[in-house]
Scaffold this motif. Structure first.
Motif, mmCIF file in Angstrom:
data_model
loop_
_atom_site.group_PDB
_atom_site.id
_atom_site.type_symbol
_atom_site.label_atom_id
_atom_site.label_comp_id
_atom_site.label_asym_id
_atom_site.label_seq_id
_atom_site.Cartn_x
_atom_site.Cartn_y
_atom_site.Cartn_z
ATOM 1 N N SER A 164 2.126 -4.820 -4.664
ATOM 2 C CA SER A 164 1.205 -5.964 -4.726
ATOM 3 C C SER A 164 -0.180 -5.531 -5.169
ATOM 4 N N SER A 182 4.352 -7.185 -0.685
ATOM 5 C CA SER A 182 4.645 -7.564 -2.067
ATOM 6 C C SER A 182 5.557 -8.785 -2.117
ATOM 7 N N SER A 242 1.484 0.008 -2.445
ATOM 8 C CA SER A 242 2.151 -1.296 -2.488
ATOM 9 C C SER A 242 2.148 -1.845 -3.907
ATOM 10 N N GLU A 275 3.623 -11.858 -1.346
ATOM 11 C CA GLU A 275 2.703 -12.222 -2.430
ATOM 12 C C GLU A 275 3.428 -12.821 -3.624
ATOM 13 N N ILE A 293 7.882 -1.861 -3.219
ATOM 14 C CA ILE A 293 8.067 -3.318 -3.135
ATOM 15 C C ILE A 293 8.289 -3.615 -1.651
#
Length: 724
Positions: free
Chosen positions: A283, A64, A281, A67, A60
């Motif tokens: 994300s 991330s 990641s 986003e 995280i």
């Protein structure tokens, strides 16, 4: 003669050694810090190599957070992350995140705090904790819990424990209370593990991690350990405790993996450099288009740890490599280290060894400084320093063992300085007085010789009569081709160890092992009476030992293969002594007698018998059971050498069966030399008498004579026939 000043110097020096030894035994914080920094430096010189293990960190990270918003995220998003990772085939999903409080971002929690909302509406709104809990159900998810100084909550333990030896419950660090988990999350998680990396440690550097915590009755596993257990589907931890020593751990077994630990159940971290290959990641996992093919391949079958590297969340730890890394990466490195099998350990006896080294080496330095000279003591001290550093480094490099070189080095330096200072002030004053007194009467060179006793080793040797033996394994090349290298080494160790005992037991000198061969000799370095007879007794003992090893299947070959050896023995003059260079030499024998013994051993294959001796050796064995084996041209020799087969000792020689066999054998030898037609009949008769005399090993010998009797043809007669 020992002077009073020297006696005082020894007492003062040993007092220094005693103080330094006691100081090391108390192990003050400064010494512990120096030791830890030394071990850190070792890791910096040779860090653990990052390998592409099935372990990943779902990070995280800053991307991330950009986003999906600031932390903490609503737990329905965490549930979506679990769903994605599970669909991608993660073997275990471990959260280095605490879920102690209800999700304040849950719609139900938000509406509950709004004034005037109909309470019946709450039941219709989604609850993020319930969503997260449902996503955990039936999936290999491990949740983390932290230590707390408040309350008395302790999480349930999802695994069983079995242990050998004494009770281990007092070994790990204590846990009084933990941060509570939401009940539904606690119930549905496949595993629960503590996320504390160095509880109670005074240093910010994470060097050793407790794999368990204990409340005195129950053990609570570490997050990484629990993730490894869940990934394997294992249900139980097996702990090896030290026998007869309560509350001391040695090893932990998790599924297929065995982990060496400290007495307190800690794992010494052997870390690798922080690398982007370890991280993915979050994300990218939560992206609408889904994970890429590379990310899918990295996650499938892997143990994934979910944590954060975002600087604002302050989960940063320092490793032995002086790198600041996210705490979650250390959990990942624990599993990487276990999977790679590369461990560090500091044996329980390391402290005792280091304390003993200070006492012994310090005392040695005191004695050398006092009774020899400071220069020799300095050389000795430098040698000790070099040895301590090299031994410690080699132990780390090749065995993963952690030994402190600084304590003996520093203590030795202090001891040497104190003893040298005393000698310069007191002891050497007497020598200077002697030099001044005798300097008027003796030359400086002679005075120097009076002050110093020369001590040197001389290269060279003495010529003396030896009995030399060579032993070789038959068909070793074929045997080694059918075995692994480690199995070949085990085979040779078993065989050569058993055979070499007979050399020592019969007053022989083991010269060397040459691959699958043994060289030994008798009558050096000290005189040995009847050295030829004792060499033959050793050979007969080797024959019996080999038969026993084959009978017991000590080599694991079964009935399909019987190990055989050839033994050649010769008596003659050889040069024996220290051979080599001034700095490195061996005590060995060289000369024609050695070469002949080696050639006789090779001739065992030509004669098809296991023990052969030369005629000069046989002349000294009137009581042994010998049979003439013919005359062979040995490699490097122009004349034939008459050989004799050793059938047995004096007991065999006196037996009626051998006496009859010996008479028949003499007739056979005469028949072969004269090319008589009766030789075939005599060979058959010799075989029968050998069988009746229970000397079955002669069957192959006579079969070989039947095929190749040329060894017994008189050489002079052959030469005469050739001239005609």
């Amino acid at each position: 003669m020992v002077t009073r000043a020297q006696q005082i110097g020894v007492v003062i020096g040993l007092a220094f050694v005693t103080v330094l030894t006691t100081l090391r035994a108390s192990d003050p914080p400064l010494l512990r810090l120096a030791r830890d920094l030394t071990f850190d430096q070792y890791q910096r010189l040779v860090p653990r190599t990052f390998e592409n293990q099935p372990v990943r960190v779902i990070d995280i990270d800053e991307a991330s957070l950009r986003e999906f918003g600031q932390w903490p995220w609503p737990r329905n998003r965490i549930a979506a992350l679990v769903d994605r990772l599970s669909d991608l085939g993660a073997a275990a999903i471990a959260f280095d995140i605490l879920f102690a409080e209800p999700d304040r971002l849950s719609p139900r929690s938000v509406v509950r705090d709004v004034i005037g909302i109909d309470p019946s509406l709450l039941g219709k709104l989604p609850d993020n904790d319930e969503i997260f809990s449902q996503s955990l159900s039936g999936r290999p998810v491990v949740l983390g819990f932290g230590l707390s100084n408040e309350g008395n909550y302790l999480p349930p333990v999802k695994a069983g424990f079995a242990y050998t030896g004494e009770t281990p419950f007092g070994a790990p660090p204590a846990i009084k209370a933990a941060t509570p988990l939401q009940p539904q999350l606690e119930t549905n998680a496949a595993g629960l593990g503590h996320i504390s990396l160095n509880p109670g440690a005074s240093s910010a550097v994470v060097r050793a991690v407790p794999l368990f915590l204990s409340d005195g009755k129950q053990l609570y596993p570490n997050l990484a350990l629990e993730a490894l257990r869940v990934a394997q589907g294992a249900s139980t931890y097996v702990l090896d405790a030290a026998p007869h020593t309560p509350n001391t751990l040695t090893r932990v077994k998790i599924g297929n993996f065995v982990v060496p630990v400290t007495a307190a159940g800690e794992l010494w971290l052997y870390v690798s450099r922080d690398t982007a290959e370890r991280y993915i990641s979050a994300s990218k996992i939560l992206a609408t288009e889904g994970a890429s093919a590379d990310e899918r391949a990295a996650i499938e079958g892997s143990i994934v740890f979910v944590g954060t590297s975002a600087s604002g969340l302050q989960d940063v730890r320092t490793t032995a490599l002086d790198e600041n890394v996210p705490g979650v990466s250390i959990h990942a490195q624990i599993v990487e280290q276990i999977l790679s099998g590369r461990f560090l350990s500091r044996p329980d006896w390391a402290d005792g060894l280091e304390i003993l080294s200070i006492a012994v080496l310090g005392s040695l330095l005191v004695i050398v400084t006092t009774f020899v000279n400071p220069a020799a003591a300095l050389a000795c001290g430098l040698l000790i320093t070099f040895f301590a550093l090299v031994a410690s480094w080699v132990a780390f490099l090749y065995g993963g063992l952690l030994f402190d070189p600084l304590a003996p080095i520093v203590s030795g330096s202090i001891t040497h300085f104190a003893a040298t200072a005393f000698r310069f002030l007191v002891t050497d004053r007497e020598r200077r007085d002697v030099r001044r007194a005798f300097g008027h009467y003796l030359s400086p060179s002679l005075l120097h010789r009076i002050e110093h006793t020369p001590n040197a080793l001389r290269l060279g040797g003495d010529e003396r009569e030896l009995t030399v033996m060579f032993v070789d394994v038959r068909n070793f090349t074929q045997i080694s081709e059918e075995m692994s290298p480690s199995a070949v080494v085990a085979f040779l160790n078993t065989l050569l160890d058993a055979l070499s005992h007979h050399v020592i037991a019969n007053e022989g000198t083991l010269d060397k092992f040459i691959g699958d061969s043994i060289m030994a000799f008798w009558n050096a370095p000290v005189d040995v009476s009847d050295h030829a007879g004792k060499a033959v007794l050793a050979a007969l003992g080797m024959r019996e030992t080999l038969a026993r090893l084959n009978g017991d299947d000590a080599f694991g070959f079964g009935d399909a293969r019987r190990v055989g050896i050839g033994i050649g023995i010769h008596r003659g003059l050889a040069c024996v002594g220290n051979m080599g260079a001034e700095t490195r030499f061996n005590y060995t024998a060289v000369g024609d007698a050695v070469n002949i013994a080696a050639r006789i051993e090779s001739a065992c294959k030509d004669v098809n018998f296991d023990i052969l001796v030369s005629e000069p050796t046989a002349d000294l064995l009137p009581d042994c059971a010998l049979l003439e084996a013919g005359a062979l041209t040995l490699k490097g020799k122009s004349m034939r050498t008459k050989l004799f087969a050793v059938v047995g000792d004096e007991r065999v020689a006196r037996s009626a069966g051998f006496v009859e066999l010996q008479a028949t054998h003499r007739q056979l030898v005469n028949a072969l030399r004269t090319r008589s037609a009766s030789s075939r009949k005599l060979i058959s008769a010799a075989k029968l008498k050998a069988q009746a005399a229970a000397t079955g090993l002669l069957q192959d010998f006579y079969s070989h004579i039947s095929r190749r009797g040329g060894h017994f043809v008189d050489e002079a007669a052959e030469d005469k026939a050739a001239d005609i």
